[in-house]
Design a protein around this motif. Structure first.
Motif, PDB file in Angstrom:
ATOM      1  N   SER A  66     -13.384  -9.420   5.651  1.00 37.32           N
ATOM      2  CA  SER A  66     -13.717  -8.027   5.179  1.00 37.32           C
ATOM      3  C   SER A  66     -13.029  -6.860   6.159  1.00 37.32           C
ATOM      4  N   ASN A  67     -12.885  -7.264   7.337  1.00 39.34           N
ATOM      5  CA  ASN A  67     -12.029  -6.339   8.173  1.00 39.34           C
ATOM      6  C   ASN A  67     -10.601  -5.858   7.510  1.00 39.34           C
ATOM      7  N   ARG A  68      -9.813  -6.887   6.916  1.00 44.80           N
ATOM      8  CA  ARG A  68      -8.707  -6.942   6.334  1.00 44.80           C
ATOM      9  C   ARG A  68      -8.796  -5.930   5.256  1.00 44.80           C
ATOM     10  N   LEU A  69     -10.004  -6.005   4.538  1.00 43.30           N
ATOM     11  CA  LEU A  69      -9.966  -5.296   3.190  1.00 43.30           C
ATOM     12  C   LEU A  69     -10.234  -4.083   3.373  1.00 43.30           C
ATOM     13  N   LEU A  70     -10.928  -3.725   4.474  1.00 40.47           N
ATOM     14  CA  LEU A  70     -11.385  -2.301   4.566  1.00 40.47           C
ATOM     15  C   LEU A  70     -10.391  -1.626   5.417  1.00 40.47           C
ATOM     16  N   ASP A  71      -9.584  -2.182   6.187  1.00 36.35           N
ATOM     17  CA  ASP A  71      -8.642  -1.706   6.852  1.00 36.35           C
ATOM     18  C   ASP A  71      -7.392  -1.046   6.155  1.00 36.35           C
ATOM     19  N   ILE A  72      -6.797  -0.019   6.341  1.00 29.76           N
ATOM     20  CA  ILE A  72      -5.545   0.456   5.594  1.00 29.76           C
ATOM     21  C   ILE A  72      -4.498   0.891   6.720  1.00 29.76           C
ATOM     22  N   TRP A 126      -1.992  -9.943   0.085  1.00 32.63           N
ATOM     23  CA  TRP A 126      -2.722  -9.673   1.322  1.00 32.63           C
ATOM     24  C   TRP A 126      -4.147  -8.998   0.921  1.00 32.63           C
ATOM     25  N   PRO A 127      -5.388  -9.286   1.502  1.00 29.56           N
ATOM     26  CA  PRO A 127      -5.492 -10.099   2.520  1.00 29.56           C
ATOM     27  C   PRO A 127      -5.797 -11.525   2.569  1.00 29.56           C
ATOM     28  N   PHE A 128      -5.677 -12.031   1.244  1.00 30.72           N
ATOM     29  CA  PHE A 128      -5.988 -13.315   0.806  1.00 30.72           C
ATOM     30  C   PHE A 128      -4.822 -14.388   1.394  1.00 30.72           C
ATOM     31  N   GLU A 129      -3.737 -13.731   1.556  1.00 33.42           N
ATOM     32  CA  GLU A 129      -2.460 -14.444   2.091  1.00 33.42           C
ATOM     33  C   GLU A 129      -1.736 -13.643   3.471  1.00 33.42           C
ATOM     34  N   ASN A 130      -1.538 -14.158   4.261  1.00 29.47           N
ATOM     35  CA  ASN A 130      -1.058 -13.607   5.549  1.00 29.47           C
ATOM     36  C   ASN A 130       0.405 -12.794   5.063  1.00 29.47           C
ATOM     37  N   VAL A 131       0.827 -11.666   5.630  1.00 27.51           N
ATOM     38  CA  VAL A 131       2.086 -11.075   5.462  1.00 27.51           C
ATOM     39  C   VAL A 131       3.027 -11.826   6.140  1.00 27.51           C
ATOM     40  N   ASP A 132       3.022 -12.313   7.154  1.00 26.39           N
ATOM     41  CA  ASP A 132       4.022 -13.205   7.838  1.00 26.39           C
ATOM     42  C   ASP A 132       4.339 -14.590   7.060  1.00 26.39           C
ATOM     43  N   HIS A 133       3.162 -14.984   6.588  1.00 27.13           N
ATOM     44  CA  HIS A 133       3.477 -16.250   5.757  1.00 27.13           C
ATOM     45  C   HIS A 133       4.379 -16.004   4.419  1.00 27.13           C
ATOM     46  N   ALA A 134       3.885 -15.056   3.979  1.00 28.92           N
ATOM     47  CA  ALA A 134       4.887 -14.588   2.730  1.00 28.92           C
ATOM     48  C   ALA A 134       6.317 -14.159   3.310  1.00 28.92           C
ATOM     49  N   ALA A 135       6.317 -13.146   4.355  1.00 25.84           N
ATOM     50  CA  ALA A 135       7.606 -12.627   4.558  1.00 25.84           C
ATOM     51  C   ALA A 135       8.521 -13.598   5.472  1.00 25.84           C
ATOM     52  N   ASN A 136       7.869 -14.626   5.988  1.00 26.45           N
ATOM     53  CA  ASN A 136       8.941 -15.609   6.647  1.00 26.45           C
ATOM     54  C   ASN A 136       9.427 -16.447   5.775  1.00 26.45           C
ATOM     55  N   TRP A 137       8.552 -16.645   4.820  1.00 28.10           N
ATOM     56  CA  TRP A 137       9.140 -17.847   3.523  1.00 28.10           C
ATOM     57  C   TRP A 137      10.158 -16.855   2.932  1.00 28.10           C
ATOM     58  N   PHE A 140      -7.167  -3.968  -1.227  1.00 31.08           N
ATOM     59  CA  PHE A 140      -8.224  -3.345  -0.378  1.00 31.08           C
ATOM     60  C   PHE A 140      -9.630  -3.366  -0.949  1.00 31.08           C
ATOM     61  N   ALA A 141     -10.559  -3.030  -0.169  1.00 33.91           N
ATOM     62  CA  ALA A 141     -11.854  -2.908  -0.755  1.00 33.91           C
ATOM     63  C   ALA A 141     -12.437  -1.343  -0.403  1.00 33.91           C
ATOM     64  N   ILE A 142     -13.225  -1.049  -1.071  1.00 33.14           N
ATOM     65  CA  ILE A 142     -14.169  -0.031  -0.568  1.00 33.14           C
ATOM     66  C   ILE A 142     -15.647  -0.692  -0.418  1.00 33.14           C
ATOM     67  N   ARG A 143     -16.185   0.147   0.162  1.00 32.48           N
ATOM     68  CA  ARG A 143     -17.925  -0.446   0.499  1.00 32.48           C
ATOM     69  C   ARG A 143     -18.292  -1.162  -0.691  1.00 32.48           C
ATOM     70  N   GLU A 144     -18.332  -0.505  -1.664  1.00 31.84           N
ATOM     71  CA  GLU A 144     -19.075  -0.891  -2.862  1.00 31.84           C
ATOM     72  C   GLU A 144     -18.489  -2.230  -3.447  1.00 31.84           C
ATOM     73  N   THR A 145     -17.153  -2.483  -3.406  1.00 26.21           N
ATOM     74  CA  THR A 145     -16.652  -3.660  -3.880  1.00 26.21           C
ATOM     75  C   THR A 145     -16.357  -5.032  -2.795  1.00 26.21           C
ATOM     76  N   LEU A 146     -16.718  -4.485  -1.630  1.00 32.06           N
ATOM     77  CA  LEU A 146     -16.305  -5.570  -0.583  1.00 32.06           C
ATOM     78  C   LEU A 146     -16.987  -6.749  -0.781  1.00 32.06           C
ATOM     79  N   GLN A 147     -18.266  -6.928  -1.327  1.00 30.04           N
ATOM     80  CA  GLN A 147     -18.942  -8.069  -1.491  1.00 30.04           C
ATOM     81  C   GLN A 147     -18.206  -8.991  -2.713  1.00 30.04           C
ATOM     82  N   ASP A 148     -17.603  -8.316  -3.368  1.00 27.56           N
ATOM     83  CA  ASP A 148     -16.987  -8.963  -4.481  1.00 27.56           C
ATOM     84  C   ASP A 148     -15.957 -10.124  -4.022  1.00 27.56           C
ATOM     85  N   SER A 149     -15.282  -9.804  -2.773  1.00 30.69           N
ATOM     86  CA  SER A 149     -14.422 -10.894  -2.411  1.00 30.69           C
ATOM     87  C   SER A 149     -15.163 -11.947  -1.333  1.00 30.69           C
ATOM     88  N   ALA A 150     -16.414 -11.809  -1.138  1.00 28.31           N
ATOM     89  CA  ALA A 150     -17.050 -12.830  -0.425  1.00 28.31           C
ATOM     90  C   ALA A 150     -17.124 -14.009  -1.536  1.00 28.31           C
TER      91      ALA A 150
END
Lengths: 327, 327, 327, 327
Positions: C33-39, C288-299, C11-21
C-alpha cells in the motif's frame, strides 16, 4: 514476400568474366558465365519468379582488386561502372548499382567513388577485399593509414561500402595449401573478410568517420557468433586496449556494420544475428549467380522470424539505407 | 548449479610456464603464473565457491606442440603427465586428467596416449593444435596420413581428443602481422583451430575411425554458425565433393565432435550451438586460469536454457563421455 | 541501460487502494500500500537506482472496471485522472499518464478519454479488462457493438489502449474454484486478457479502425507462443473464417498490438516474442509495485538480445509510440 | 526423416464418430469421418509417404469422458480398447495403442488401465480432459482426491498419461459464449488443458507419485511460454506457497511432463519449448486426422533444430518412453 531487394548480386563484363572461373567445377562454367553476363533477361525472370523487385548490382570478384597496376585497375573499374550504369538506366526500377573501385590508389578510389555516387547515381561501393598493389605479392588492407582520405570521402558521400570476400594469396595463408576445398565460400572467404573487418574496427577509422557504413555478406562472415568472445576473452584482465581504436570491437560492429543473408540461408544463424546486431542491420541478398535466387527466396520467405522483421530484412532496411523510395 | 565438471582447465609445470607469458599484459603475470602452478589450493577454492565439482586438467599451451625435437617433446609430455597424475591422485574426486602428447612423432604419441589411458587412467588427450616437427617452420596438422595409426589408437582406446588452440606461426598467417590484438583468443585461436578441425573432417579420418571423439573449446571455435554454409555454398552446383572424405562436413561435425563453453560465455552463441549440434554434445568448461571460474559459472548457472540442458551441459554429458560415474 | 521507460506502472488513490488487497499475503500489505500511494518519493528512488527515466502511470486494478454504476465509475475515473495529472505535473520529465476510463458507458468513456488526451495531455488509456455494468454479474467485453464509437474515438485521438488484466468473476470461470493459486498473475490474468484480445481481433474492430493500438502486458499474455496455432489449426480444412473480422488473427496481432515485458522477465519468452511480433512492438515495463523495479531492470539490462533491440525495447519504442521526445 | 513416431493420432469407432462432428465445417465431415474410421488403408499410405513409421493410436474426443454414467463410460472404453487392440495386432510394427479410460469412476479406470497395460500391451492412456460424472454438469478434474489411487496405479504400471484437450462446458466458461471460433483447437482446448495440468501440479500428486509421466499435446498447450511467470510473479513477496504441492510448478513441469508437436507446427514455439523443457521431453506428433500428416512431417523434417534433436524428437524419445525398441 514480394518486393525483396538484394545487394550482393553480381555481374561480369567480358574483361572480368574469367575471374569467376575456377570457383566452380568446369561443367558449370557455361551456365555460370551466362548468368554473369546476363542482366536484362534470365536475371529478371529469376527475380520476377521469386518476388525480388530489385538487385543492387556489383562486379564479380576479385576483378579490380587483383590488378596490381593502379592505372589499369582504374581503367577497368571505370569501364565496369560505365557498363553497369548503362544497364541500370534500362531498368532503374529493377536495378541499381554499387561501384567497383581501384583501391590500389586511394586518390583514384576517391575520384571514382565520387564520380559513381554523384554522376552515375550509384548506391555505394562493393570492393572485393584487399588489393594487390604494384606487385601481386603486395597485399594491402584498407585499415592502412593511406586510406584515411578514402574513408573520409565515403562518409562525406554517404556511400555504404560492401566489403566482399576474396581468397587470400597463397603465401599469406599456407594453412589452405593442399586443401583447396576450404577456399572460397566454404571457409576462406569468411575468415579473410572477417579479419579485414576486425582490422578496420581496431584501426580507429570508425572513431574518425563515425558515419561509415560497412556491409558484410554471408550473415556477417562468422562475426556475430564470435563477437562477444572477441571483446571479452580474459575478462579478469583489466588491461587497456592494445589497438588504436577507442572502443570495443562490438561497438563498431553494432554501429557501423550491416549484414546480408547472401549465400547463408540458415535460420539458426539468422536468429543468432538478430540477437547480436538486431534486425535493422540485416538485409536480404542472394549472391547471384553463385547462389540461386529461388534458394535464397524460398528460404527467406519461410524462415522463422516475425513478419515485421521479414519486411525489414527483405526490403525496407535496404530502401532506407540506400534511399530507394525517395526516387 | 552444483556438481559442474569442466574440461578445458589448464595448469603448467615449471618447464612450460613461460609458454603462457605474452598472452596477457605483464602486470597480470604474477597472478597468472600462480594460477597455473597451483592445483590443490586456490583452484579448489574457486571450484568450491562456484559449484564446480571437477576439473579435467590439461597442460598449458602450446607447450609440447612447440618443441620441434620429437624426443624432447616426448620427454616433456611424459614429465607433465606424470606430474599431473600425482596431482590427480591427491584428489581424484575433484581432478581428472587429459594427456599431453608428443604429436611430432605419431608412434611416440600413440605410446604416450596408451600409457596415459591405461596406466595413468587419464580421460583422454588435449593437444594444442599443430605441431612443429624437426624445425620451427615445419608445421604439421593431424590430417596428414602419418597420423592414421594415431587416430586408430585413439579410437581403440576410446580416448576423446581435445583439439585446443594455438597461434599460427607468423609466416603462415601474415594477415595478423602488425595486428597482435587479433592473435590468441580474440580471433586467431578460433580460426586456426576451426580450420584444423575442418581439415580433419575432409581427410576421411572419421570414415576410417567413426568412433573418434574430438572436442573443441570456445563454443566450437565459430564452426556452428558457419557449418551450414560450409556444406551448402553454391547449392545449385551438383558436383562431387572434392575432398577425400565420404560425407558432408556437417555429418562429421554432428557425429564426431563435442563443444565446450570455455571462454565463450555468450547465451546467444550457446543457443545457436544447441540448435546446430544439440545439447548432448555441449559441455561446460571455464578455460581457467585464462578465464575466471566465477565468470563462467555465474553465466552458465543463469543462462537461458532449460534446466534439463543445464544439467546435461554442466555435468552429465561429461560424466557420460568420460565415464566418470562408473568409478 | 539508462533512460528506460516503463508503461505498466501502477499507483492507487485512497478510494482504489483496497482493490489491490488480497492478491498478496497479508504481511505484504503495508509495503504494497505504501508503494501504491507513493509517487514522488521511493518510486523515484527505485527508478533512479535502476536506470528508469520515466513511468507512464496508471491506476491499480480492477478499480473503475469493477464499479457497476456507470456514473460512479465515471466519478472515480475523473478523480483518479485528476490526481494523476497533478502528480505528473510535478515531474513531467519522469512521469506521464494513462487514463482510467468508465468503460461501463461508452459515451462516458469517450468523453473522459478525450478530456485526458487533450486537456490533461495523457498518453493513452489503461483499462483493467472487462467492465461490470449495472450489476456485478453483467460482464461486458469491448468487442461488443456498443463500443464501436469508443474505438473510433481512440483511433481519432491516437490513444494507445493498454488492456490490463483482471480476474474473471467466479461464475464465469468455475475452473479456478477451490484453486485460488491459479488466479491473478499466476495464470487467470493471462487467460482472461488473451481471450479479450482475441475477441477484439475477431470482432472486426481493427478492420474498421486500423489505426488502433492495443498494448498487452506480461509479454503478450501467452499469445505469441500460440498465435500460429490460433490461425492454423486444422490447416487441411479450406473453410471461410467464421468470425466477423476480415483477416487472420495474426494480422491484427502483428499490426495493432504492442507487448510489454511487465512481470515476465524471461529471456526465452522475450526471444520468442521477438521472433513472432518483432522488436519494434515490444516495450519494457516493470509492473510496479507488484514487481520490483530492480528485478525488471537487472534482467532487462542483461537479457540476451542485441544492444539495438535493448535500446528500442527499453526506450525508443515507447518514445516513438507516445511521442515523448517531441515535448 | 524416416522412422518418425507419432502419439497424438486418433481414430473413432462407430459409437464415438459423432463426437468429432461440429469441430469442422459440414463439408469436411465426409473426409473427416473416413479418416477417423480408417486405420489400415489411407492412414498407412499417409504414414508411408511422410516417413512416419508408427502411430500410437487413441480414441477421438471427448468420447468416454462425456458419458456421465460410469458403467456406460466403462462399457464404451472397453469396446474401443478391444477394437483398437485388434487393429494394432494386424500391424504391431506400425501401430501401438493408448487406452481410453472411464475416469468417471477411479476404480473402473484403474481396472481398465491395468487390463490395457498388461493384457493388451498398450503403451499408456490418453484421456480427453475432465470427465462428466453422474450428470453432464458435474465436471471432475483428476486432481480431485478420489483419483489418488488411479495415479498410484499409473505410476506402478509405468503408464504415460496423455492429457488430451476437450472444450469446457458452457456454464464453466462463459467467456466463449457467442464466440464459437475461440473454442476447440483455436484457443479453448489449450486453456482448458493447461489449467488441468496446473491443477495436477499444484495438487501434490507428483510429490506422492514422482514417477508419473504426463504428456501434453500442441507444444505444451501454451505452458512453456508462461511457466516462468507462473512461478515468479510478485517475486519480491517472500510467501509460502499456498497450494498443497511441495515444489514450484516448473519443477513438476520439468520432471513429470512431456510435450508433443501435435497441431502446432511452429518453429519459434518449438525453439522456446526446447529452451524451457529440453529436447528430451518433446515428441513428434501430428494430431491426425484433424491435421495432415504431410503438414506435420514437412514442417518437422525441415524445422530449424539440430539433427540430433530431430532424431530424438522425431523418434528416439518416443522409443525410449514407450520402450518400443525392446519388442
Amino acid at each position: 514476400m514480394n518486393g525483396k531487394i538484394g545487394l550482393e548480386e553480381h555481374f561480369a563484363i567480358r574483361e572480368t568474366l574469367q575471374d569467376s572461373a575456377g570457383y566452380l567445377p568446369n561443367d558449370c562454367w557455361s551456365e555460370l558465365s551466362n548468368r554473369l553476363l546476363d542482366i536484362q533477361d534470365d536475371r529478371l525472370r529469376q527475380m520476377d519468379k521469386n518476388g525480388m523487385e530489385m538487385m543492387i548490382l556489383s562486379l564479380n570478384a576479385p576483378a579490380v582488386q587483383a590488378i596490381p597496376d593502379p592505372r589499369k585497375a582504374r581503367e577497368l573499374a571505370i569501364r565496369a561502372n560505365d557498363e553497369l550504369a548503362e544497364q541500370v538506366a534500362k531498368r532503374p526500377d529493377r536495378f541499381q548499382a554499387f561501384a567497383a573501385l581501384p583501391m590500389q590508389d586511394p586518390e583514384m578510389a576517391i575520384e571514382e567513388l565520387e564520380r559513381c555516387m554523384t554522376r552515375l547515381e550509384f548506391k555505394g561501393a562493393l570492393v572485393n577485399g584487399f588489393s594487390q598493389v604494384g606487385t601481386p605479392e603486395n597485399v594491402v588492407y584498407y585499415d592502412a593509414p593511406q586510406y584515411d582520405p578514402f574513408w573520409a570521402a565515403a562518409e562525406r558521400l554517404d556511400a555504404p561500402f560492401y566489403l566482399h570476400p576474396r581468397n587470400p594469396i597463397s603465401s599469406w595463408a599456407q594453412i589452405y595449401d593442399g586443401h583447396p576445398w576450404l577456399l572460397g565460400p566454404t571457409w576462406a572467404f569468411g575468415q579473410e573478410t572477417a579479419v579485414h573487418a576486425l582490422r578496420l574496427m581496431a584501426s580507429g577509422v570508425f572513431d574518425r568517420y563515425p558515419g561509415l557504413k560497412i556491409i558484410l555478406g554471408h550473415m556477417g562472415e562468422g562475426l556475430p557468433y564470435s563477437m562477444w568472445r572477441i571483446d571479452n576473452r580474459n575478462a579478469w584482465v583489466d588491461a587497456p586496449k592494445n589497438y588504436p581504436a577507442k572502443r570495443k570491437f562490438c561497438e563498431y560492429f553494432q554501429n557501423n556494420f550491416y549484414l546480408t543473408t547472401s549465400g547463408n540461408f540458415r535460420t539458426q544463424s539468422l536468429i543468432d544475428a538478430i540477437l547480436e546486431i538486431g534486425s535493422d542491420r540485416i538485409l536480404f541478398s542472394t549472391d547471384w549467380p553463385f547462389e540461386n535466387v529461388d534458394h535464397a527466396a524460398n528460404w527467406f520467405d519461410a524462415t522463422s522470424i516475425s513478419e515485421a522483421d521479414r519486411l525489414k530484412i527483405g526490403r525496407t532496411n535496404a530502401a532506407k539505407l540506400f534511399k530507394l523510395d525517395r526516387r
